[in-house]
Design an enzyme around this catalytic site. Structure first.
Site, PDB file in Angstrom:
ATOM      1  N   CYS A 192      33.972  44.196  35.128  1.00 29.43           N
ATOM      2  CA  CYS A 192      35.046  44.182  36.127  1.00 29.43           C
ATOM      3  C   CYS A 192      36.120  43.166  35.764  1.00 29.43           C
ATOM      4  O   CYS A 192      35.831  42.014  35.406  1.00 29.43           O
ATOM      5  CB  CYS A 192      34.469  43.865  37.498  1.00 29.43           C
ATOM      6  SG  CYS A 192      35.689  43.910  38.823  1.00 29.43           S
TER       7      CYS A 192
ATOM      8  N   CYS B  51      30.424  40.449  37.665  1.00 28.91           N
ATOM      9  CA  CYS B  51      30.061  41.766  37.121  1.00 28.91           C
ATOM     10  C   CYS B  51      30.734  41.932  35.759  1.00 28.91           C
ATOM     11  O   CYS B  51      31.951  41.773  35.633  1.00 28.91           O
ATOM     12  CB  CYS B  51      30.503  42.868  38.071  1.00 28.91           C
ATOM     13  SG  CYS B  51      29.744  42.764  39.710  1.00 28.91           S
TER      14      CYS B  51
ATOM     15  N   CYS C  97      37.197  36.462  41.730  1.00 29.10           N
ATOM     16  CA  CYS C  97      35.864  36.826  42.203  1.00 29.10           C
ATOM     17  C   CYS C  97      34.828  36.009  41.438  1.00 29.10           C
ATOM     18  O   CYS C  97      34.983  35.768  40.239  1.00 29.10           O
ATOM     19  CB  CYS C  97      35.603  38.326  41.999  1.00 29.10           C
ATOM     20  SG  CYS C  97      34.013  38.884  42.660  1.00 29.10           S
TER      21      CYS C  97
ATOM     22  N   CYS D 160      39.061  51.594  40.175  1.00 25.98           N
ATOM     23  CA  CYS D 160      37.945  50.707  40.478  1.00 25.98           C
ATOM     24  C   CYS D 160      37.618  49.819  39.284  1.00 25.98           C
ATOM     25  O   CYS D 160      37.437  50.287  38.164  1.00 25.98           O
ATOM     26  CB  CYS D 160      36.727  51.546  40.858  1.00 25.98           C
ATOM     27  SG  CYS D 160      35.272  50.568  41.252  1.00 25.98           S
TER      28      CYS D 160
ATOM     29  N   CYS E 221      43.314  49.866  49.762  1.00 22.33           N
ATOM     30  CA  CYS E 221      42.245  49.071  49.159  1.00 22.33           C
ATOM     31  C   CYS E 221      42.739  47.635  49.091  1.00 22.33           C
ATOM     32  O   CYS E 221      43.732  47.355  48.411  1.00 22.33           O
ATOM     33  CB  CYS E 221      41.904  49.601  47.769  1.00 22.33           C
ATOM     34  SG  CYS E 221      40.655  48.626  46.889  1.00 22.33           S
TER      35      CYS E 221
ATOM     36  N   GLU F 234      46.006  41.636  43.981  1.00 23.95           N
ATOM     37  CA  GLU F 234      46.493  42.999  43.935  1.00 23.95           C
ATOM     38  C   GLU F 234      45.866  43.805  45.070  1.00 23.95           C
ATOM     39  O   GLU F 234      44.743  43.535  45.501  1.00 23.95           O
ATOM     40  CB  GLU F 234      46.168  43.649  42.581  1.00 23.95           C
ATOM     41  CG  GLU F 234      46.913  43.005  41.423  1.00 23.95           C
ATOM     42  CD  GLU F 234      46.662  43.696  40.091  1.00 23.95           C
ATOM     43  OE1 GLU F 234      47.629  43.884  39.341  1.00 23.95           O
ATOM     44  OE2 GLU F 234      45.499  44.055  39.821  1.00 23.95           O
TER      45      GLU F 234
END
Length: 356
Positions: A123, A120, A116, A339, A109, A96
């Site tokens: 996230c 985290c 990933c 975010c 962005c 995305e």
């Protein structure tokens, strides 16, 4: 181990690909300049839109040099003007990327990996781990696909590498991509308006400082001490806050760019006054901005946005300690584009979200 793709995207090395093709077909050098102009300035959707080229040449280019290697499977539009693209990649994977509108700014962005590996806990991007690095071309293509969403009077002004993935784990492909978009005959985005966000990988931060310190660096800190950061950012167990801050200081010493530290505020976890006091001690002697991001909820995760009172108390401690601070306003959270909300998902190809 994170895998890279072996196939070639036109934008992996645009100049070289165009030069080789032009030489093989006996075309003058000015044709290459025309192609760059139509791709970056005129926002051409396909080869046929490059009307300055002969029709037969456009047809040949379309057959031999595919322009895009990603399919837009979903285009979501937020009530605040943010737009998000879900891209199915030809080389495999789904990513995305987001266009943000804020007064006169137009910011893209972009992602650097499929998924990933940083883990985290709050996230969405890392929920399924990491599949592979994106190529240079796949990174550049995101910027061009997002630019095509702009109105004729709009221009891209900023770029943030804050989408899916850890950018500093893919520097080999990221740096050429940023070089492309910052060229005068590219998108012309000033390096001062390009920000690379990282969870904090000291060797890669120092490599960036030595190879290309033109860009702004944002470090996703999220905690003022190792004990808490180990819980929120598990990769910290192998790094440590002190080493990250040392690498950040090295980057500032070379780049002279003010550092940004990102801090996602999680209710009851890292939002207490004691945490704010620790941040004051950590940041007060550094030329840095603290960017506080009240948590954007992710379905299925057990975290909450702090209360308004908790946010005010946290901010008050930082301001009393003279720490430059900015609380980020949510953009695109109604389309899961804020975010920490970007993730791999596979909705029906025909689905388009538009404002009601």
């Amino acid at each position: 181990m994170v895998q890279d793709s072996s196939t070639t995207h036109l934008f992996d090395n645009l100049d070289a690909r165009l030069a080789e093709w032009a030489e093989r077909n006996g075309l003058p050098a000015y044709r290459r300049k025309q192609v760059r102009h139509f791709l970056f300035e005129q926002r051409a959707a396909d080869w046929d839109a490059m009307t300055v080229l002969p029709k037969t040449l456009r047809a040949q280019l379309a057959e031999e040099l595919p322009l895009w290697a990603a399919e837009i499977s979903k285009h979501s539009v937020s009530k605040d003007g943010a737009e998000k693209l879900l891209l199915n990649l030809e080389r495999g994977g789904v990513i995305e990327c987001v266009l943000l509108r804020d007064t006169v700014r137009r910011t893209v962005c972009i992602s650097t990996q499929v998924g990933c590996a940083m883990g985290c806990v709050f996230c969405a991007s890392g929920l399924d781990g990491v599949e592979r690095n994106l190529s240079t071309g796949e990174i550049v293509e995101q910027t061009l696909q997002l630019q095509r969403l702009l109105g004729a009077e709009e221009r891209l002004s900023h770029l943030v590498v804050m989408g899916m993935g850890e950018p500093l784990a893919n520097l080999d492909n990221l740096l050429p991509a940023l070089g492309e978009v910052s060229r005068d005959d590219g998108l012309g985005i000033s390096p001062r308006r390009i920000t690379i966000s990282t969870v904090g990988l000291p060797p890669a931060i120092r490599r960036l400082a030595s190879e290309n310190p033109r860009y702004r660096l944002a470090i996703s800190l999220h905690a003022p001490n190792d004990e808490l950061r180990n819980q929120i950012v598990p990769v910290n167990r192998n790094i440590g806050v002190d080493e990250i801050m040392s690498a950040a200081d090295d980057y500032y010493a070379i780049s002279k760019r003010r550092l940004t530290f990102e801090y996602v505020l999680l209710s009851g976890i890292n939002d207490q006054p004691e945490h704010a006091h620790q941040l004051v001690r950590l940041l007060r002697d550094r030329h840095a901005l603290l960017n506080v991001i009240p948590y954007n909820p992710v379905a299925g995760l057990p975290y909450a946005t702090p209360t308004t009172a908790a946010q005010h108390a946290f901010r008050g401690v930082l301001e009393a300690g003279d720490i430059p601070i900015r609380f980020r306003h949510r953009k695109g959270d109604d389309i899961n584009a804020a975010c920490g909300q970007l993730r791999r998902s596979t909705p029906p190809v025909t689905q388009i979200d538009t404002p009601t």
